[in-house]
Design a protein around this motif. Structure first.
Motif, PDB file in Angstrom:
ATOM      1  N   GLU A  55      66.626  48.322  78.945  1.00 27.87           N
ATOM      2  CA  GLU A  55      67.860  47.690  78.494  1.00 27.87           C
ATOM      3  C   GLU A  55      67.806  47.408  76.953  1.00 27.87           C
ATOM      4  O   GLU A  55      66.905  47.247  76.627  1.00 27.87           O
ATOM      5  CB  GLU A  55      68.118  46.233  79.332  1.00 27.87           C
ATOM      6  CG  GLU A  55      68.191  46.294  80.606  1.00 27.87           C
ATOM      7  CD  GLU A  55      68.061  44.945  81.281  1.00 27.87           C
ATOM      8  OE1 GLU A  55      68.872  44.643  82.225  1.00 27.87           O
ATOM      9  OE2 GLU A  55      67.464  43.997  80.779  1.00 27.87           O
ATOM     10  N   ILE A  83      73.013  55.067  79.704  1.00 32.52           N
ATOM     11  CA  ILE A  83      74.230  54.953  80.386  1.00 32.52           C
ATOM     12  C   ILE A  83      75.059  53.514  79.812  1.00 32.52           C
ATOM     13  O   ILE A  83      74.436  52.662  79.487  1.00 32.52           O
ATOM     14  CB  ILE A  83      74.142  54.223  82.039  1.00 32.52           C
ATOM     15  CG1 ILE A  83      73.218  55.572  82.649  1.00 32.52           C
ATOM     16  CG2 ILE A  83      75.328  54.161  82.878  1.00 32.52           C
ATOM     17  CD1 ILE A  83      72.983  55.131  83.881  1.00 32.52           C
ATOM     18  N   PRO A 137      77.731  50.164  79.382  1.00 34.22           N
ATOM     19  CA  PRO A 137      78.392  49.353  80.145  1.00 34.22           C
ATOM     20  C   PRO A 137      79.608  49.479  80.637  1.00 34.22           C
ATOM     21  O   PRO A 137      80.358  50.197  80.140  1.00 34.22           O
ATOM     22  CB  PRO A 137      78.469  48.086  79.246  1.00 34.22           C
ATOM     23  CG  PRO A 137      77.536  48.080  78.159  1.00 34.22           C
ATOM     24  CD  PRO A 137      77.327  49.790  78.007  1.00 34.22           C
ATOM     25  N   ARG A 186      77.511  49.381  89.260  1.00 34.72           N
ATOM     26  CA  ARG A 186      77.927  49.713  87.740  1.00 34.72           C
ATOM     27  C   ARG A 186      77.012  48.814  86.767  1.00 34.72           C
ATOM     28  O   ARG A 186      76.444  47.769  87.175  1.00 34.72           O
ATOM     29  CB  ARG A 186      79.373  49.005  87.508  1.00 34.72           C
ATOM     30  CG  ARG A 186      80.284  50.039  88.234  1.00 34.72           C
ATOM     31  CD  ARG A 186      81.804  49.912  87.322  1.00 34.72           C
ATOM     32  NE  ARG A 186      82.594  50.775  87.815  1.00 34.72           N
ATOM     33  CZ  ARG A 186      83.497  50.499  88.852  1.00 34.72           C
ATOM     34  NH1 ARG A 186      83.412  49.379  89.318  1.00 34.72           N
ATOM     35  NH2 ARG A 186      84.194  51.407  89.475  1.00 34.72           N
ATOM     36  N   VAL A 187      76.860  49.405  85.646  1.00 31.04           N
ATOM     37  CA  VAL A 187      76.029  48.767  84.554  1.00 31.04           C
ATOM     38  C   VAL A 187      76.693  47.581  84.078  1.00 31.04           C
ATOM     39  O   VAL A 187      78.013  47.776  83.715  1.00 31.04           O
ATOM     40  CB  VAL A 187      75.717  49.734  83.247  1.00 31.04           C
ATOM     41  CG1 VAL A 187      75.124  48.934  82.166  1.00 31.04           C
ATOM     42  CG2 VAL A 187      75.006  51.011  83.980  1.00 31.04           C
ATOM     43  N   ARG A 188      76.304  46.390  84.153  1.00 30.66           N
ATOM     44  CA  ARG A 188      76.805  45.153  83.621  1.00 30.66           C
ATOM     45  C   ARG A 188      76.803  45.103  82.084  1.00 30.66           C
ATOM     46  O   ARG A 188      75.726  45.174  81.749  1.00 30.66           O
ATOM     47  CB  ARG A 188      76.299  44.084  84.250  1.00 30.66           C
ATOM     48  CG  ARG A 188      76.991  43.807  85.766  1.00 30.66           C
ATOM     49  CD  ARG A 188      76.468  42.783  86.530  1.00 30.66           C
ATOM     50  NE  ARG A 188      75.031  42.972  86.754  1.00 30.66           N
ATOM     51  CZ  ARG A 188      73.945  42.165  86.286  1.00 30.66           C
ATOM     52  NH1 ARG A 188      74.043  41.149  85.548  1.00 30.66           N
ATOM     53  NH2 ARG A 188      72.777  42.537  86.753  1.00 30.66           N
ATOM     54  N   GLU A 241      79.964  51.842  83.157  1.00 34.41           N
ATOM     55  CA  GLU A 241      79.846  53.110  83.918  1.00 34.41           C
ATOM     56  C   GLU A 241      79.052  52.868  85.220  1.00 34.41           C
ATOM     57  O   GLU A 241      78.310  52.184  85.537  1.00 34.41           O
ATOM     58  CB  GLU A 241      79.002  54.091  83.099  1.00 34.41           C
ATOM     59  CG  GLU A 241      80.211  54.588  81.696  1.00 34.41           C
ATOM     60  CD  GLU A 241      79.172  55.870  81.068  1.00 34.41           C
ATOM     61  OE1 GLU A 241      79.898  56.328  80.240  1.00 34.41           O
ATOM     62  OE2 GLU A 241      77.987  55.973  81.264  1.00 34.41           O
ATOM     63  N   THR A 242      79.403  53.985  86.133  1.00 33.47           N
ATOM     64  CA  THR A 242      78.669  53.829  87.539  1.00 33.47           C
ATOM     65  C   THR A 242      77.301  54.281  87.285  1.00 33.47           C
ATOM     66  O   THR A 242      77.329  55.356  86.713  1.00 33.47           O
ATOM     67  CB  THR A 242      79.544  54.728  88.495  1.00 33.47           C
ATOM     68  OG1 THR A 242      80.755  53.970  88.711  1.00 33.47           O
ATOM     69  CG2 THR A 242      78.714  54.681  89.794  1.00 33.47           C
ATOM     70  N   ILE A 243      76.343  53.769  88.041  1.00 34.42           N
ATOM     71  CA  ILE A 243      74.784  54.122  87.897  1.00 34.42           C
ATOM     72  C   ILE A 243      74.531  54.588  89.347  1.00 34.42           C
ATOM     73  O   ILE A 243      73.632  55.540  89.267  1.00 34.42           O
ATOM     74  CB  ILE A 243      73.869  53.085  87.313  1.00 34.42           C
ATOM     75  CG1 ILE A 243      72.517  53.369  87.412  1.00 34.42           C
ATOM     76  CG2 ILE A 243      74.263  51.810  88.286  1.00 34.42           C
ATOM     77  CD1 ILE A 243      71.725  52.158  87.059  1.00 34.42           C
ATOM     78  N   GLU A 257      73.182  49.317  76.371  1.00 35.69           N
ATOM     79  CA  GLU A 257      72.728  50.650  76.930  1.00 35.69           C
ATOM     80  C   GLU A 257      71.939  50.340  78.031  1.00 35.69           C
ATOM     81  O   GLU A 257      70.960  49.523  77.812  1.00 35.69           O
ATOM     82  CB  GLU A 257      72.380  51.742  75.758  1.00 35.69           C
ATOM     83  CG  GLU A 257      72.264  52.946  76.577  1.00 35.69           C
ATOM     84  CD  GLU A 257      71.444  54.082  75.872  1.00 35.69           C
ATOM     85  OE1 GLU A 257      71.817  55.049  75.633  1.00 35.69           O
ATOM     86  OE2 GLU A 257      70.068  53.594  75.604  1.00 35.69           O
ATOM     87  N   LEU A 258      72.199  50.822  79.133  1.00 32.98           N
ATOM     88  CA  LEU A 258      70.962  50.983  80.086  1.00 32.98           C
ATOM     89  C   LEU A 258      70.373  52.437  79.948  1.00 32.98           C
ATOM     90  O   LEU A 258      71.254  53.410  80.271  1.00 32.98           O
ATOM     91  CB  LEU A 258      71.546  50.461  81.442  1.00 32.98           C
ATOM     92  CG  LEU A 258      70.426  50.285  82.490  1.00 32.98           C
ATOM     93  CD1 LEU A 258      69.844  49.324  82.364  1.00 32.98           C
ATOM     94  CD2 LEU A 258      71.208  50.332  84.112  1.00 32.98           C
ATOM     95  N   LYS A 307      64.302  51.304  84.496  1.00 32.77           N
ATOM     96  CA  LYS A 307      65.445  50.868  83.664  1.00 32.77           C
ATOM     97  C   LYS A 307      64.818  50.032  82.400  1.00 32.77           C
ATOM     98  O   LYS A 307      64.092  49.306  82.389  1.00 32.77           O
ATOM     99  CB  LYS A 307      66.171  49.650  84.606  1.00 32.77           C
ATOM    100  CG  LYS A 307      67.293  50.254  85.564  1.00 32.77           C
ATOM    101  CD  LYS A 307      68.030  49.252  86.177  1.00 32.77           C
ATOM    102  CE  LYS A 307      68.888  49.611  87.312  1.00 32.77           C
ATOM    103  NZ  LYS A 307      69.069  48.408  88.225  1.00 32.77           N
TER     104      LYS A 307
END
Lengths: 146, 84
Positions: free
Chosen positions: A122, A82, A84, A34-36, A86-88, A43-44, A120
């Motif tokens: 950030e 994506i 924070p 998951r996005v931390r 959410e499943t990446i 946002e990632l 990625k």
């Protein structure tokens, strides 16, 4: 059955697991990334190659299938923006017994970090935008698999 | 013509995701290509200032700096990957 996907749509882990486990396998192992949202990340973004990212995932899945006796394998990676929480990435592996399923999941997530064309970026609440640098530790983990 | 595609911060620094180029006769390898791009204009100088940080794929396959660059086809240039 091997299922591999690269997509911008959200990953529904429960639905993917249900589809993966339709065969009622003896042993299933999973990794959910998951996005931390710590450090103020808002946002990632995942950049990818339109063809080579998918073919890289398929090659990894094929390699896992050759190394271990797997009844089913699911490998799904998000791309694009994506949020924070959410499943990446989702990795599911099933076999008759636990050892092969667990090893395959660890192999896939380790090698995915060094072998597949994904990048990625950030974005933080204070306006900073940073491309993530590859970590030495990721290479050491990936190299364990030879 | 050779198609070049760029990703992540290489794409941002080049200001484009892809372009077609005619290679000079003295560009033979991936390393030659990176040096040529770095010397070609300001964007290239920013993107390829550190060749050691650049990875390449030639026609879909990862390529070492000494790999031969084809006169036509596709070369992707990008930083080390960071998925997962």
């Amino acid at each position: 059955m091997i299922r591999v996907a690269v997509r911008s749509a959200a990953i529904d882990v429960a639905a993917e697991y249900a589809a993966h486990d339709a065969g009622g396998h003896g042993a299933s192992a999973s990794f959910v990334g998951r996005v931390r949202g710590d450090d103020g990340l808002t946002e990632l973004f995942l950049d990818h190659h339109p063809m080579l990212t998918a073919s890289g995932l398929e090659a990894l899945a094929g390699e896992a299938g050759a190394r271990w006796s797997l009844a089913a394998l699911t490998l799904i990676h998000r791309v694009g923006g994506i949020a924070p929480g959410e499943t990446i990435v989702l990795v599911l592996a099933s076999s008759a017994h636990r050892a092969e399923a667990l090893a395959a999941v660890e192999f896939l997530i380790d090698r995915l970090k060094t072998d597949v064309m994904l990048w990625k970026r950030e974005t933080f609440g204070d306006g900073r935008v940073v491309w993530v640098e590859q970590r030495e530790g990721d290479h050491k983990r990936a190299e364990r698999w030879g | 013509m050779l198609k070049l595609s760029y990703f992540a911060w290489v794409r941002e620094r080049m200001g484009t995701g892809e372009e077609s180029v005619s290679l000079p006769d003295d560009v033979h390898t991936v390393a030659d290509l990176i040096l040529w791009l770095a010397a070609r204009n300001d964007a290239g100088a920013r993107a390829f200032a550190e060749p050691m940080r650049i990875r390449a794929a030639v026609d879909g396959h990862m390529a070492v700096p000494g790999a031969v660059v084809p006169r036509s086809g596709e070369v992707a240039l990008f930083p080390p990957v960071t998925g997962g």
